[in-house]
Design a protein around this motif. Structure first.
Motif, PDB file in Angstrom:
ATOM      1  N   CYS A  40      -5.375  -0.798   5.604  1.00 45.69           N
ATOM      2  CA  CYS A  40      -6.051   0.497   5.802  1.00 45.69           C
ATOM      3  C   CYS A  40      -7.256   0.678   4.873  1.00 45.69           C
ATOM      4  O   CYS A  40      -7.921   1.705   4.928  1.00 45.69           O
ATOM      5  CB  CYS A  40      -5.070   1.649   5.625  1.00 45.69           C
TER       6      CYS A  40
ATOM      7  N   CYS B  98      -6.174  -2.108  -0.008  1.00 43.60           N
ATOM      8  CA  CYS B  98      -5.228  -2.459   1.048  1.00 43.60           C
ATOM      9  C   CYS B  98      -5.957  -3.279   2.109  1.00 43.60           C
ATOM     10  O   CYS B  98      -6.988  -2.857   2.626  1.00 43.60           O
ATOM     11  CB  CYS B  98      -4.639  -1.190   1.665  1.00 43.60           C
TER      12      CYS B  98
ATOM     13  N   CYS C 230       0.116   2.977   3.709  1.00 44.52           N
ATOM     14  CA  CYS C 230       0.480   2.405   5.011  1.00 44.52           C
ATOM     15  C   CYS C 230       1.472   1.252   4.918  1.00 44.52           C
ATOM     16  O   CYS C 230       1.936   0.757   5.934  1.00 44.52           O
ATOM     17  CB  CYS C 230      -0.774   1.961   5.758  1.00 44.52           C
TER      18      CYS C 230
ATOM     19  N   GLY D  93       0.773  -1.761   3.960  1.00 39.61           N
ATOM     20  CA  GLY D  93       0.076  -3.052   4.091  1.00 39.61           C
ATOM     21  C   GLY D  93      -0.005  -3.787   2.756  1.00 39.61           C
ATOM     22  O   GLY D  93       0.387  -3.259   1.716  1.00 39.61           O
TER      23      GLY D  93
ATOM     24  N   CYS E 229       0.842  -1.198   0.000  1.00 36.51           N
ATOM     25  CA  CYS E 229       0.000   0.000   0.000  1.00 36.51           C
ATOM     26  C   CYS E 229       0.877   1.247   0.000  1.00 36.51           C
ATOM     27  O   CYS E 229       1.815   1.357   0.792  1.00 36.51           O
ATOM     28  CB  CYS E 229      -0.887  -0.019   1.237  1.00 36.51           C
TER      29      CYS E 229
END
Ligand code: SAH
Ligand code: TYD
Ligand code: ZN
Length: 405
Positions: free
Chosen positions: A48, A45, A7, A9, A4
Motif C-alpha cells: 500500500c 509497505c 494492510c 503487506g 504493514c
C-alpha cells in the motif's frame, strides 16, 4: 518479515536513525538517567506504500498527562486553525444541531472558535495539562486516547458526529485500525473525517528528515491515505495542500460511496506519481541527502566552535531530538536552546541534554550563531528576534540543506 500496520503487506526498511529518546521527554536536571530509548527506523509497505516506523514506542511513554507541547505557542498556527474552524463551520457544521469531535485537541487551538460559535463539540486528548488549558477557554475535553471504545462511548452519550477533525495526530497513532473502526462507529452517515498531517512529498523533496521522530509513526502521502481509507470502508474525497509545518495535506475522508471525490484528489495523485514515493530509489536518495546534511552540519558546528564562537539553538522542538541525537550534537557544540514553552524551560533536551532556557535570556548577551531547530516557524521567530541579526548574529539552518542566513 515486518508487516504493514495498515494492510498487512511486507514492509521494506529504508532509513535507520539508530538509538533515539522519546522526543517529548524533556529531562529534569535533578533526575537524569531514567530515559527510554528505542531504534528509530522507517520502512515502506511494498503493497500500500505506507511509510511507517519499524519499532513502536508505547503511547503512554509519549503522550503523558504532562505532555509539554502547546499548539497555541505560534501565532501563525493560531491563525491557521481559526481559518480551519471557520471553514468547518461554514461547510460541514451547518445542520440544526451539529456536533464536532476533535482527536488530539491539545490546548484547544482549533475548538476554541467552534466553542465560541456555540456549536456542540468534544475534544479527546490524553494530555491532561494541555486539556486544562483548553477547558479554561470553555472547551469540553475527554482526557483519554481516542480508539474504538472511546468512539463508541462518545456516540452513546452525544450521538453521531458530523465532523471528526484531527491535526498532527492521526499519523501519531500506530493502531490505526482501531481509529477507523472508531470513526465508523461515531461518524454520521454523511459526516466527514478530516485530518491534516505533514506530507511525505515535502519531507523527501526538502530533506526534512527531522520530521521523523517517535510520534510521527506514519508519514502520509495521498496515495497511502487513499489506500488506507479504502481498507477500512471509507474513501478519500478531498485533499488540500497546506503551507504549515514545512508542508502538510488536509485529507477529507467519507464513507465509501457517500460523497463524490473532489478533482484535487486525482490532480495531487498525478503529481505525486512524479515524486516516485513508491520507489525504493527515492528512499536511497533521501537517505544519502540525510547523511550529507549530517556531515555538513557537524563540520560547520565544529569549525565555528574551533574558531571560538558560541552557538545556541532556537526552538526546543521535538524534531530537534532526531537532529541532535542522530548527528551527535550536545552541549559542547550547542550550549543552550531557547524556547517559549514554559513546560520545557529549566529542563534538558531528550538524549543529548542541552539546557532549555526562556527566550528572554537569548540576548543576554546574544551568541554569534543560533541553530534554528524551529525552522517551520522561521518567519515568525526571525521577525521576533530581529535584534539578534542586527547585532551581528547569524542563523544556521539545516533544511533543505545546511546554510547560514
Ligand atoms: N492538534 C494539535 C496538537 C497536535 S500534538 C496541533 O495540530 O497543534 C498531538 C496531540 O495528540 C497531543 O496533544 C497528544 O496528547 C494527542 N494524542 C496522541 N495520541 C492520541 C490519541 N490516540 N487520541 C487522542 N489524542 C491523542
Ligand atoms: P513545533 O515546530 O511546532 O513542533 P515540534 O515540537 O513538533 O517539532 O515546535 C516549535 C517549538 O518552538 C515550540 O517548542 C515552541 C517554540 N517556539 C518559540 O520558542 N518561539 C516562537 O516564536 C515559536 C513560534 C515557537
Ligand atoms: Zn501496507
Amino acid at each position: 518479515m515486518l508487516r504493514c500496520r495498515v494492510c498487512g503487506g511486507a514492509v521494506r526498511e529504508c532509513l535507520d536513525f539508530g538509538r533515539q529518546p522519546v522526543s517529548s521527554a524533556f529531562v529534569d536536571p535533578a533526575h537524569t538517567g531514567a530515559e527510554l530509548f528505542f531504534r528509530l527506523a522507517v520502512g515502506f509497505c511494498t503493497s500500500c506504500t505506507m511509510v511507517q516506523q519499524l519499532e513502536e514506542v508505547p503511547r503512554d511513554e509519549m503522550f503523558r498527562f504532562d505532555y509539554p507541547y502547546r499548539s497555541s505557542g505560534s501565532t501563525v498556527m493560531r491563525k491557521h486553525f481559526q481559518q480551519t474552524a471557520r471553514q468547518l463551520l461554514d461547510t460541514e457544521l451547518t445542520g440544526p444541531d451539529p456536533f464536532a469531535v476533535e482527536i488530539g485537541s491539545n490546548d484547544g487551538i482549533l475548538l476554541q472558535d467552534i466553542a465560541e460559535a456555540g456549536v456542540r463539540h468534544l475534544g479527546v486528548d490524553p494530555s491532561g495539562e494541555a486539556a486544562e488549558v483548553a477547558r479554561a477557554k470553555g472547551i469540553r475535553v475527554r482526557v483519554e486516547f481516542f480508539e474504538e471504545s472511546t468512539a463508541r462511548a462518545i456516540r452513546a452519550e452525544h450521538g453521531p458526529a458530523d465532523v471528526i477533525f484531527s491535526a498532527n495526530t492521526i499519523s501519531h497513532i500506530a493502531y490505526i485500525d482501531s481509529i477507523f473502526r472508531g470513526v465508523d462507529a461515531l461518524l454520521a452517515p454523511n459526516g466527514v473525517f478530516v485530518f491534516e498531517d505533514r506530507y511525505l512529498g515535502d519531507i523527501i523533496e526538502h530533506t526534512y528528515f527531522d520530521q521523523i521522530y517517535d510520534e510521527h509513526f506514519y508519514l502520509f502521502s495521498i496515495h497511502s491515505v487513499q489506500a488506507m481509507a479504502a481498507q477500512f470502508g471509507f474513501a478519500l474525497v478531498g485533499a488540500e495542500r497546506l503551507p504549515v509545518h514545512g508542508g502538510a495535506v488536509r485529507y477529507t475522508v467519507a464513507r465509501a460511496g457517500a460523497r463524490r471525490p473532489a478533482p484535487e484528489v486525482a490532480e495531487l495523485l498525478a503529481r505525486e506519481r512524479e515524486l516516485g514515493l513508491g520507489l525504493p530509489e527515492t528512499y536511497e536518495r533521501f537517505a544519502a541527502n540525510i547523511r550529507r546534511t549530517r556531515e555538513d552540519l557537524l563540520a560547520l558546528l565544529r569549525r565555528l566552535r574551533a574558531e571560538g564562537h558560541r552557538i545556541v539553538g532556537y526552538g526546543a522542538t521535538q524534531k530537534s531530538a532526531t537532529v541532535a541525537n542522530y548527528c551527535g550534537i550536545g552541549p559542547d557544540l550547542v550550549s543552550a536552546v531557547y524556547d517559549s514553552t514554559r513546560e520545557k524551560q529549566g529542563r534538558l533536551t531528550p538524549g543529548v541534554h542541552i539546557p532549555v532556557l526562556p527566550p528572554e535570556e537569548f540576548g543576554a548577551p546574544y551568541p554569534a550563531y543560533a541553530l534554528l531547530f524551529a525552522w517551520n516557524h522561521a518567519e515568525e521567530i526571525m521577525a521576533k528576534e530581529r535584534q539578534f541579526r542586527e547585532s551581528g548574529g547569524r542563523w544556521i539552518l539545516y533544511v533543505p540543506d545546511v546554510h547560514i542566513v
